[in-house]
Enzyme design. Sequence first.
Site, PDB file in Angstrom:
ATOM      1  N   TYR A  95      46.174  65.099  72.490  1.00  8.32           N
ATOM      2  CA  TYR A  95      45.193  64.290  71.024  1.00  8.32           C
ATOM      3  C   TYR A  95      43.672  64.292  71.918  1.00  8.32           C
ATOM      4  CZ  TYR A  95      43.167  63.610  66.900  1.00  8.32           C
ATOM      5  OH  TYR A  95      42.462  63.682  65.479  1.00  8.32           O
TER       6      TYR A  95
ATOM      7  N   GLU B   7      56.485  51.549  41.733  1.00  3.72           N
ATOM      8  CA  GLU B   7      55.535  52.168  43.443  1.00  3.72           C
ATOM      9  C   GLU B   7      55.498  50.861  43.863  1.00  3.72           C
ATOM     10  OE1 GLU B   7      52.553  55.462  42.604  1.00  3.72           O
ATOM     11  OE2 GLU B   7      52.981  54.519  40.615  1.00  3.72           O
TER      12      GLU B   7
ATOM     13  N   LYS C 107      52.473  48.017  45.179  1.00  8.64           N
ATOM     14  CA  LYS C 107      51.124  47.948  44.462  1.00  8.64           C
ATOM     15  C   LYS C 107      50.428  47.141  45.952  1.00  8.64           C
ATOM     16  CE  LYS C 107      48.265  45.354  41.449  1.00  8.64           C
ATOM     17  NZ  LYS C 107      47.368  45.140  42.506  1.00  8.64           N
TER      18      LYS C 107
ATOM     19  N   ASP D 289      48.472  46.517  48.328  1.00  7.97           N
ATOM     20  CA  ASP D 289      46.542  45.505  48.793  1.00  7.97           C
ATOM     21  C   ASP D 289      45.357  45.988  49.859  1.00  7.97           C
ATOM     22  OD1 ASP D 289      45.850  42.956  47.762  1.00  7.97           O
ATOM     23  OD2 ASP D 289      46.535  41.595  49.329  1.00  7.97           O
TER      24      ASP D 289
ATOM     25  N   TYR E 224      47.876  57.810  44.710  1.00  4.63           N
ATOM     26  CA  TYR E 224      48.761  57.661  43.504  1.00  4.63           C
ATOM     27  C   TYR E 224      48.758  58.314  42.466  1.00  4.63           C
ATOM     28  CZ  TYR E 224      45.333  53.657  42.507  1.00  4.63           C
ATOM     29  OH  TYR E 224      44.196  52.775  42.520  1.00  4.63           O
TER      30      TYR E 224
ATOM     31  N   LYS F  98      52.978  41.031  39.780  1.00  2.00           N
ATOM     32  CA  LYS F  98      52.672  40.494  40.877  1.00  2.00           C
ATOM     33  C   LYS F  98      53.691  39.881  41.215  1.00  2.00           C
ATOM     34  CE  LYS F  98      48.932  41.339  41.456  1.00  2.00           C
ATOM     35  NZ  LYS F  98      48.244  40.678  40.951  1.00  2.00           N
TER      36      LYS F  98
ATOM     37  N   CYS G 152      30.318  15.063  25.590  1.00  2.00           N
ATOM     38  CA  CYS G 152      30.435  15.881  25.989  1.00  2.00           C
ATOM     39  C   CYS G 152      29.861  15.348  27.656  1.00  2.00           C
ATOM     40  CB  CYS G 152      29.226  16.874  26.406  1.00  2.00           C
ATOM     41  SG  CYS G 152      29.058  18.159  26.733  1.00  2.00           S
TER      42      CYS G 152
ATOM     43  N   CYS H  28      26.116  16.820  27.166  1.00  2.00           N
ATOM     44  CA  CYS H  28      24.882  15.783  26.120  1.00  2.00           C
ATOM     45  C   CYS H  28      25.277  14.647  25.375  1.00  2.00           C
ATOM     46  CB  CYS H  28      24.659  17.594  25.074  1.00  2.00           C
ATOM     47  SG  CYS H  28      26.023  17.838  24.323  1.00  2.00           S
TER      48      CYS H  28
ATOM     49  N   CYS I  76      32.815  20.629  23.586  1.00  2.00           N
ATOM     50  CA  CYS I  76      32.115  20.582  22.580  1.00  2.00           C
ATOM     51  C   CYS I  76      31.349  21.390  21.176  1.00  2.00           C
ATOM     52  CB  CYS I  76      30.466  20.043  23.692  1.00  2.00           C
ATOM     53  SG  CYS I  76      29.265  19.508  23.173  1.00  2.00           S
TER      54      CYS I  76
ATOM     55  N   CYS J 226      23.513  22.578  23.211  1.00  2.00           N
ATOM     56  CA  CYS J 226      24.045  21.163  24.012  1.00  2.00           C
ATOM     57  C   CYS J 226      24.011  22.464  26.061  1.00  2.00           C
ATOM     58  CB  CYS J 226      26.174  21.931  24.776  1.00  2.00           C
ATOM     59  SG  CYS J 226      26.292  20.976  26.270  1.00  2.00           S
TER      60      CYS J 226
END
Length: 668
Positions: free
Chosen positions: A37, A113, A115, A117, A222, A310, A404, A407, A422, A427
Amino acid sequence: MDVTTAEKRIAELQKLLNQYNYEYHVLDKPTVPDSEYDHLLKELVTLEEQYPQFKTPDSPTQRVGGTVLDMFRKVQHRTPMLSLGNAFNEEDLLDFDRKVHQAIGENYSYVCELKIDGLAVSLIYENGLFTRGSTRGDGTTGEDITENLKTVKSIPLRIKEPINIEVRGEVFMPKRSFVNLNKQREERGEELFANPRNAAAGSLRQLDTRIAASRNLDVFLYAIADAGETGVVTHSDGLNLLDSLGFKTNQERRNCADIQDVISYINKWTEERPNLPYEIDGIVIKVNSFEQQDELGVTAKSPRWAIAYKFPAEEVVTKLQDIELSVGRTGVITPTAILEPVQVAGTTVGRASLHNEDLIREKDIMLYDYVVVKKAGDIIPEVVNVLVERRTDEQKEFVMPTHCPECESELVRLEGEVALRCINPKCPAQIREGLIHFVSRTAMNIDGCGEKVISQLFRENLIKDVADLYKLTFEQLIGLERMGEKSVTKLLDAIEASKQNSLERLLFGLGIRHVGAKAAKTLAQHYGSMEAITKATYEELTDINEIGHKMADSIVTYFSMPETAELLQELIYSGVSMAYKGPKLVAAEESDSFFAGKTVVLTGKLEVLTRNEAKEKLEALGAKVSGSVSKKTHLVIAGADAGSKLTKAEELGIEVWNEEKLIEELNK
């Protein structure tokens, strides 16, 4: 070698090398050794240098890189690249399936399918030739990375049919390429890439295409952006079509008859994931039928016909050194764990959100505890649990403040909420965070006015609310740190330009609770002006598709406050546009147009209007523009080279117009 012989040999070498390339990088079945090649490629490079008139855009020599770009041009996606909702467990999957079942009944199936990354890309082919490739970006606008994508050898520069098509896929870096790349960087004393995903994304955003070419990237395609135009009726058929055109798809996909079959597929790859030569972070599940996908539709954020499962995240142990408190733009007090830095899923983690006081108590988190940390969805660091058995006398209870931290106002817990908040409208932290949101890219997009600049302006008491941005002067800014004449002029020009933004940007920038960018555009399209939105009732708002009860209540509450009316008046006085600049959406019952209430399908290539322009004009007249032809379709607009949609419309006896008739009706 004479010219005629050279032309013939160049064409022969191009065809041969493209075939070898396809066999090696797409089919994974090389038929010649690498040395052969390389020898033929070298011969082709030499001949094309001698006879450049015979060099074609799809020549294998285009893959070696060499172009140095000035910048990446922004491009609009013809069809939005939607993000997917997430599922993290079996319960989430069953809930997704239940909603699909409720919407379309019994007869449906899924395609699963892996997934990948990597980095999502869109590829456009015209007459079979690769002409443009871009990143996903924000889903609507991406960056043109065509030259870098040409260096990815598994992306065909010419497909097997001379057709126009846009396809979507994921460019990734194989594990072996990632290891070799980091080894080279380590030898050169360069910073290592954290993971293959970052390495792939970084490679495709190099201005020198030779760098991208050296990274040995790969791709899996895809989806077809407008698959209905090709004549296929299911997602699985679309993937098979991609295969036949010479694209590389992931062959580990599976057609699943029901959700239990989906869960079985997920369990299989949860176990076998480490054996793959590339990284995956989950499984994508899609309803197979395009007609059913169209029936299910999309929400403001993602399609209802697909979801991404996931995988459980990697977990590591580290020490919690402190807990910091921050005040968000809605006043919520968020505790953040400060951790001893630790590697989690390929990146160094030193902070993790603890969300609220209840979570700290529920997980019994104490200062100086050893904790288990993971990345939720492989992205957001979170504390999973505490290693109680490793406690010593060192640990101390963490006590949430009553006031807070910014403030000193007393914190409250509103009914039905777990967060401390708050509620002081003055603030400083809330105002500062709100200002940062207002100028951000997805809101008013004021270039040169990022977080550091906003913090500096706020600290110098030059701005107290968003209206003050439009009162800034050259004299006020020129004396500030890191503010030279050029920077000040650029900032003021950007602020001035933002006055002409369309209403949805301002609406999103105001930071109304529960109103995201998509919902803001929906409101702007529907009402057309800020004045109309301020007068909208709860009942009117909930009648709008995508506007739920919680969002409607928040909108009505926000615009009922006298402070809001005062702020809007200041913005109007400064010249900030309160109008939607795009076509207004009209409810079918409010329109006297021929198109009101009709379902319209666009097919083929339009000559005068773009597909998006036609869709916007039709929707503005009360029509619903669908992606597939069915018995519910009222009208089909057929442009040049219309395919299966036109055929189906004729079979069903649906009225068909050409573009000329469409424009004639639109202009009435």
